[in-house]
Design a protein around this motif. Structure first.
Motif, mmCIF file in Angstrom:
data_model
loop_
_atom_site.group_PDB
_atom_site.id
_atom_site.type_symbol
_atom_site.label_atom_id
_atom_site.label_comp_id
_atom_site.label_asym_id
_atom_site.label_seq_id
_atom_site.Cartn_x
_atom_site.Cartn_y
_atom_site.Cartn_z
ATOM 1 N N MET A 155 0.878 -1.175 0.000
ATOM 2 C CA MET A 155 0.000 0.000 0.000
ATOM 3 C C MET A 155 0.910 1.218 0.000
ATOM 4 N N GLN A 156 0.592 2.197 -0.828
ATOM 5 C CA GLN A 156 1.463 3.358 -0.969
ATOM 6 C C GLN A 156 0.737 4.647 -0.636
ATOM 7 N N MET A 157 1.495 5.614 -0.123
ATOM 8 C CA MET A 157 0.981 6.953 0.086
ATOM 9 C C MET A 157 1.537 7.867 -0.994
ATOM 10 N N GLU A 158 0.734 8.896 -1.359
ATOM 11 C CA GLU A 158 1.160 9.870 -2.359
ATOM 12 C C GLU A 158 0.652 11.247 -1.930
ATOM 13 N N SER A 159 1.548 12.113 -1.543
ATOM 14 C CA SER A 159 1.192 13.462 -1.105
ATOM 15 C C SER A 159 0.941 14.349 -2.317
ATOM 16 N N VAL A 203 5.565 20.549 -1.750
ATOM 17 C CA VAL A 203 4.706 19.394 -1.490
ATOM 18 C C VAL A 203 5.586 18.324 -0.848
ATOM 19 N N THR A 204 5.259 17.927 0.382
ATOM 20 C CA THR A 204 6.106 16.982 1.089
ATOM 21 C C THR A 204 5.266 15.870 1.712
ATOM 22 N N ALA A 252 0.811 -1.035 8.228
ATOM 23 C CA ALA A 252 -0.046 -0.796 9.376
ATOM 24 C C ALA A 252 0.820 -0.357 10.555
ATOM 25 N N GLY A 253 0.371 0.688 11.236
ATOM 26 C CA GLY A 253 1.133 1.266 12.335
ATOM 27 C C GLY A 253 1.883 2.527 11.967
ATOM 28 N N ASP A 254 1.976 2.829 10.667
ATOM 29 C CA ASP A 254 2.698 4.020 10.229
ATOM 30 C C ASP A 254 1.845 5.278 10.430
ATOM 31 N N HIS A 255 2.528 6.370 10.754
ATOM 32 C CA HIS A 255 1.906 7.694 10.841
ATOM 33 C C HIS A 255 2.353 8.486 9.622
ATOM 34 N N VAL A 256 1.390 8.900 8.804
ATOM 35 C CA VAL A 256 1.683 9.524 7.512
ATOM 36 C C VAL A 256 1.219 10.975 7.529
ATOM 37 N N VAL A 257 2.089 11.866 7.078
ATOM 38 C CA VAL A 257 1.776 13.297 7.024
ATOM 39 C C VAL A 257 2.024 13.806 5.609
ATOM 40 N N CYS A 258 0.998 14.428 5.024
ATOM 41 C CA CYS A 258 1.120 15.102 3.738
ATOM 42 C C CYS A 258 0.968 16.598 3.975
ATOM 43 N N GLU A 259 1.829 17.377 3.346
ATOM 44 C CA GLU A 259 1.781 18.824 3.557
ATOM 45 C C GLU A 259 1.993 19.556 2.244
ATOM 46 N N GLU A 296 2.615 23.530 1.163
ATOM 47 C CA GLU A 296 2.906 24.881 1.653
ATOM 48 C C GLU A 296 1.736 25.829 1.364
ATOM 49 N N GLU A 297 1.366 26.605 2.357
ATOM 50 C CA GLU A 297 0.307 27.618 2.276
ATOM 51 C C GLU A 297 -1.097 27.022 2.106
ATOM 52 N N VAL A 298 -1.196 25.694 2.171
ATOM 53 C CA VAL A 298 -2.513 25.061 2.054
ATOM 54 C C VAL A 298 -2.871 24.326 3.338
ATOM 55 N N GLY A 299 -2.032 23.430 3.804
ATOM 56 C CA GLY A 299 -2.351 22.742 5.047
ATOM 57 C C GLY A 299 -1.540 21.483 5.251
ATOM 58 N N VAL A 300 -1.860 20.794 6.344
ATOM 59 C CA VAL A 300 -1.189 19.558 6.747
ATOM 60 C C VAL A 300 -2.257 18.502 6.991
#
Length: 263
Positions: free
Chosen positions: A108-112, A185-186, A238-245, A247-251
């Motif tokens: 399973m993949q994340m994409e910010s 974009v991070t 499972a168990g990972d904490h994922v953050v997409c951010e 700039e100037e928009v949000g987290v």
């Protein structure tokens, strides 16, 4: 986040959907047409006491594929936007858990990503008409099951139940010009930076992409077009904490959890 940014969010008060503008760490309830004339009612709540859901409910998603170009390169004259409808049920908002499906045999993949929200009906729109129809911008996580993409079934791999997170709000005062000037974009997983890009390297402007979509699919107010992720997509567990951010928009923060299965 600029102090005077206009941020539209959504929550539930009792059993009723409620929209509000986020300002000074408070959720200011609004009434009226969300896509037109709206006003603050005078009711407000501390933001810490409000659980924000996805900014809009019952909307459609369109996902850009390969949205970024490498710095220093230019797009080919014959290139057109690549995108697909993402038919996902049960999208989540900021802070909500996201289930790692037990059916998956691969990653399973994340994409910010940065997503653009359409504010009026568009059909066969020019880029200028599309630009005028932009309602706002949000942070988006395009969860993907990589095993389907390997076989070309991207729509399946991106449309599993729960495979979209977005929020925590829509910023409605940001211009496309500012986006194309460049916003970072991070993406991070468990505090480690795993994705990094900038919107100045989008292959197409958001309005060019929206225009292209509208010549094939009529877009309606609230439709969300996610503009692609800075490569690479990143495997999560499972168990990972994922953050997409953005700039100037949000987290946007989500925890990946294992699917509960019957024994």
């Amino acid at each position: 986040m600029p102090a005077k940014a206009t941020l539209l969010a959504r929550t539930l008060i009792g059993d009723s959907e409620c929209f509000g503008e986020v300002d000074d760490d408070r959720f200011h309830v609004v009434a009226g047409d969300i896509f037109g004339a709206r006003r603050r009612t005078g009711q407000s709540l501390p933001l810490k006491d409000v659980t924000l859901g996805p900014p809009l409910a019952g909307v459609r998603f369109v996902n850009v594929m390969g949205g970024f170009i490498k710095p220093g390169r230019t797009r080919r004259p014959d290139r057109r936007p690549r995108w697909l409808p993402k038919q996902v049920n049960f999208p989540s908002g900021d802070g909500a858990p996201v289930v790692y499906p037990s059916i998956l045999t691969g990653a399973m993949q994340m994409e910010s990503e940065l997503a653009v929200v359409v504010g009026r009906t568009l059909s066969k729109a020019s880029p200028d008409e599309a630009r005028e129809a932009i309602f706002g911008w949000s942070v988006y996580n395009d969860w993907t099951a990589a095993e389907y993409g390997e076989n070309g079934y991207w729509a399946t791999g991106k449309s599993i139940d729960g495979f979209a997170s977005w929020g925590p709000w829509i910023r409605t005062d940001l211009t496309e010009e500012r986006v194309m000037e460049g916003l970072a974009v991070t993406g991070t997983v468990n505090g480690e930076r795993v994705q990094e890009g900038n919107t100045q390297y989008l292959i197409f402007t958001p309005s060019e992409t929206i225009s292209d979509v509208s010549h094939r699919i009529t877009l309606f107010p609230g439709d969300v077009v996610a503009l692609g992720t800075p490569p690479p997509a990143v495997d999560v567990q499972a168990g990972d904490h994922v953050v997409c951010e953005v700039e100037e928009v949000g987290v946007l923060r989500n925890d990946v959890i294992a699917e509960e299965t019957s024994s």
